[in-house]
Design a protein around this motif. Structure first.
Motif, short mmCIF file in Angstrom:
data_model
loop_
_atom_site.label_atom_id
_atom_site.label_comp_id
_atom_site.label_asym_id
_atom_site.label_seq_id
_atom_site.Cartn_x
_atom_site.Cartn_y
_atom_site.Cartn_z
N LEU A 132 53.33 43.03 26.27
CA LEU A 132 54.54 43.60 26.86
C LEU A 132 54.51 43.40 28.38
O LEU A 132 53.44 43.27 28.97
CB LEU A 132 54.61 45.10 26.54
N PRO A 133 55.68 43.39 29.02
CA PRO A 133 55.71 43.25 30.49
C PRO A 133 54.87 44.30 31.21
O PRO A 133 54.37 44.04 32.31
CB PRO A 133 57.20 43.41 30.81
N SER A 134 54.71 45.48 30.61
CA SER A 134 53.92 46.55 31.24
C SER A 134 52.47 46.12 31.45
O SER A 134 51.79 46.62 32.35
CB SER A 134 53.96 47.81 30.38
N PHE A 135 51.98 45.18 30.62
CA PHE A 135 50.61 44.70 30.76
C PHE A 135 50.43 44.02 32.12
O PHE A 135 49.43 44.25 32.81
CB PHE A 135 50.30 43.70 29.63
N LYS A 136 51.40 43.21 32.50
CA LYS A 136 51.30 42.49 33.77
C LYS A 136 51.34 43.46 34.95
O LYS A 136 50.59 43.30 35.93
CB LYS A 136 52.42 41.46 33.89
N LEU A 137 52.20 44.46 34.87
CA LEU A 137 52.29 45.44 35.95
C LEU A 137 50.98 46.20 36.11
O LEU A 137 50.50 46.42 37.23
CB LEU A 137 53.43 46.42 35.66
N ALA A 138 50.38 46.58 34.98
CA ALA A 138 49.11 47.31 35.02
C ALA A 138 48.00 46.43 35.57
O ALA A 138 47.14 46.90 36.34
CB ALA A 138 48.75 47.79 33.62
N TRP A 139 48.02 45.16 35.20
CA TRP A 139 47.00 44.23 35.70
C TRP A 139 47.10 44.08 37.22
O TRP A 139 46.09 44.09 37.93
CB TRP A 139 47.14 42.86 35.03
N LYS A 140 48.32 43.93 37.73
CA LYS A 140 48.50 43.77 39.17
C LYS A 140 47.95 44.98 39.93
O LYS A 140 47.29 44.83 40.97
CB LYS A 140 49.98 43.58 39.50
N LYS A 141 48.22 46.17 39.42
CA LYS A 141 47.71 47.38 40.07
C LYS A 141 46.18 47.41 40.05
O LYS A 141 45.54 47.82 41.01
CB LYS A 141 48.27 48.62 39.36
N ARG A 142 45.60 46.96 38.92
CA ARG A 142 44.15 46.95 38.80
C ARG A 142 43.53 45.96 39.79
O ARG A 142 42.51 46.26 40.43
CB ARG A 142 43.74 46.59 37.37
N GLU A 143 44.16 44.79 39.93
CA GLU A 143 43.62 43.78 40.85
C GLU A 143 43.68 44.25 42.30
O GLU A 143 42.86 43.84 43.12
CB GLU A 143 44.38 42.46 40.69
N GLU A 144 44.66 45.09 42.62
CA GLU A 144 44.75 45.62 43.98
C GLU A 144 43.58 46.55 44.30
O GLU A 144 43.16 46.67 45.45
CB GLU A 144 46.07 46.37 44.16
N LYS A 145 43.05 47.20 43.26
CA LYS A 145 41.97 48.16 43.45
C LYS A 145 40.60 47.53 43.35
O LYS A 145 39.66 47.94 44.03
CB LYS A 145 42.10 49.29 42.43
N MET A 146 40.46 46.56 42.44
CA MET A 146 39.14 45.95 42.22
C MET A 146 39.28 44.53 41.72
O MET A 146 40.29 44.18 41.11
CB MET A 146 38.33 46.77 41.21
N GLY A 201 31.31 32.10 38.25
CA GLY A 201 32.68 31.58 38.23
C GLY A 201 33.54 32.11 37.11
O GLY A 201 34.53 31.48 36.73
N ILE A 202 33.18 33.27 36.55
CA ILE A 202 33.92 33.83 35.42
C ILE A 202 34.70 35.07 35.85
O ILE A 202 34.16 35.96 36.50
CB ILE A 202 32.97 34.18 34.26
N ALA A 203 35.97 35.10 35.47
CA ALA A 203 36.83 36.27 35.70
C ALA A 203 37.21 36.86 34.35
O ALA A 203 37.49 36.13 33.40
CB ALA A 203 38.07 35.87 36.48
N ILE A 204 37.23 38.20 34.29
CA ILE A 204 37.58 38.87 33.04
C ILE A 204 38.65 39.93 33.31
O ILE A 204 38.39 41.14 33.31
CB ILE A 204 36.34 39.53 32.39
N PRO A 205 39.89 39.49 33.57
CA PRO A 205 40.97 40.48 33.70
C PRO A 205 41.24 41.10 32.32
O PRO A 205 41.54 40.38 31.36
CB PRO A 205 42.16 39.64 34.19
N HIS A 206 41.11 42.40 32.22
CA HIS A 206 41.25 43.06 30.92
C HIS A 206 42.04 44.35 31.10
O HIS A 206 41.83 45.09 32.05
CB HIS A 206 39.89 43.35 30.30
N MET A 207 42.95 44.58 30.17
CA MET A 207 43.80 45.75 30.23
C MET A 207 44.11 46.24 28.82
O MET A 207 43.96 45.50 27.85
CB MET A 207 45.14 45.42 30.93
N VAL A 208 44.57 47.48 28.73
CA VAL A 208 45.03 48.03 27.45
C VAL A 208 46.35 47.35 27.10
O VAL A 208 47.25 47.23 27.93
CB VAL A 208 45.20 49.55 27.52
N ASP A 209 46.44 46.90 25.86
CA ASP A 209 47.62 46.21 25.35
C ASP A 209 48.43 47.21 24.52
O ASP A 209 47.96 47.70 23.49
CB ASP A 209 47.16 45.02 24.50
#
Length: 204
Positions: free
Chosen positions: A94-108, A115-123
């Motif tokens: 859902l679009p809410s996933f992207k919004l939550a991810w952006k907020k998370r990236e701003e904090k940490m 070289g590995i990134a693991i962006p993870h959020m509740v779906d």
């Protein structure tokens, strides 16, 4: 148990993993083949068993896997945003996933070692599966001083039951296995999405 290679080739059964004393060409490319001599090579055995568990999760629809190669250079945030947008378009997120991810990236930062990134959020899409979208950056980039070559976008169902919790653990085991094995890491960087996932264990 089969007495020779020809008997195995004629068999119709599907196996999670195959052990063999002989070099064996397996027509079912989703099933890892482990030489018995390799049982004493702990890293190889663990790698192939872990991979077989991920493949089983995909076949049982408990893991939704997609792999995307970025052939042109793209910065980390844009790459993750594109991966998410494509999953939203496919109605996997859902679009809410992207919004939550952006907020998370701003904090940490979700970029870790090797070289590995693991962006993870509740779906919150109500899909009962673990989403794992792998982004391969053929031209590594830097984000907050760290190199990024592989992105593992993870969508975790809001209602995570005991069974899916076990699957999620296997998914993270898979990622950490890639991080700690240079051969598999290199194979994943060279991965061709049209081919079976077992190609990442070739040569180990």
């Amino acid at each position: 148990m089969y007495k020779d290679v020809e008997s195995f080739r004629k068999a119709t059964q599907h196996y999670l993993i195959v052990f063999s004393t002989l070099p064996l060409e397996n027509r079912n490319l989703t099933t890892p083949v482990v030489r018995l001599q390799s049982i004493f090579k702990n890293d190889e055995l663990i790698s192939k068993v872990t991979l077989s568990q991920i493949i089983a999760g995909i076949e049982e629809k408990k893991v939704k896997l997609r792999v995307k190669k970025f052939t042109e250079k793209v910065d980390y945030l844009s790459a993750v945003g594109q991966l998410i947008d494509e999953e939203i378009a496919a109605k996997e997120l859902l679009p809410s996933f992207k919004l939550a991810w952006k907020k998370r990236e701003e904090k940490m930062s979700n970029v870790f070692s090797h070289g590995i990134a693991i962006p993870h959020m509740v779906d919150e899409s109500e899909h009962k599966r673990i989403l794992m979208t792998i982004g391969i950056l053929t031209q590594p980039v830097k984000y907050k001083g760290k190199k990024v070559s592989l992105i593992f976008l993870i969508g975790i169902p809001k209602g995570l039951d005991a069974e899916l919790s076990k699957v999620l653990t296997k998914v993270y085991d898979f990622i950490f296995m890639i991080s700690g094995n240079d051969d598999m890491y290199g194979n994943l960087l060279a991965y061709e999405p049209a081919l079976p996932l077992t190609q990442i264990t070739e040569g180990i």
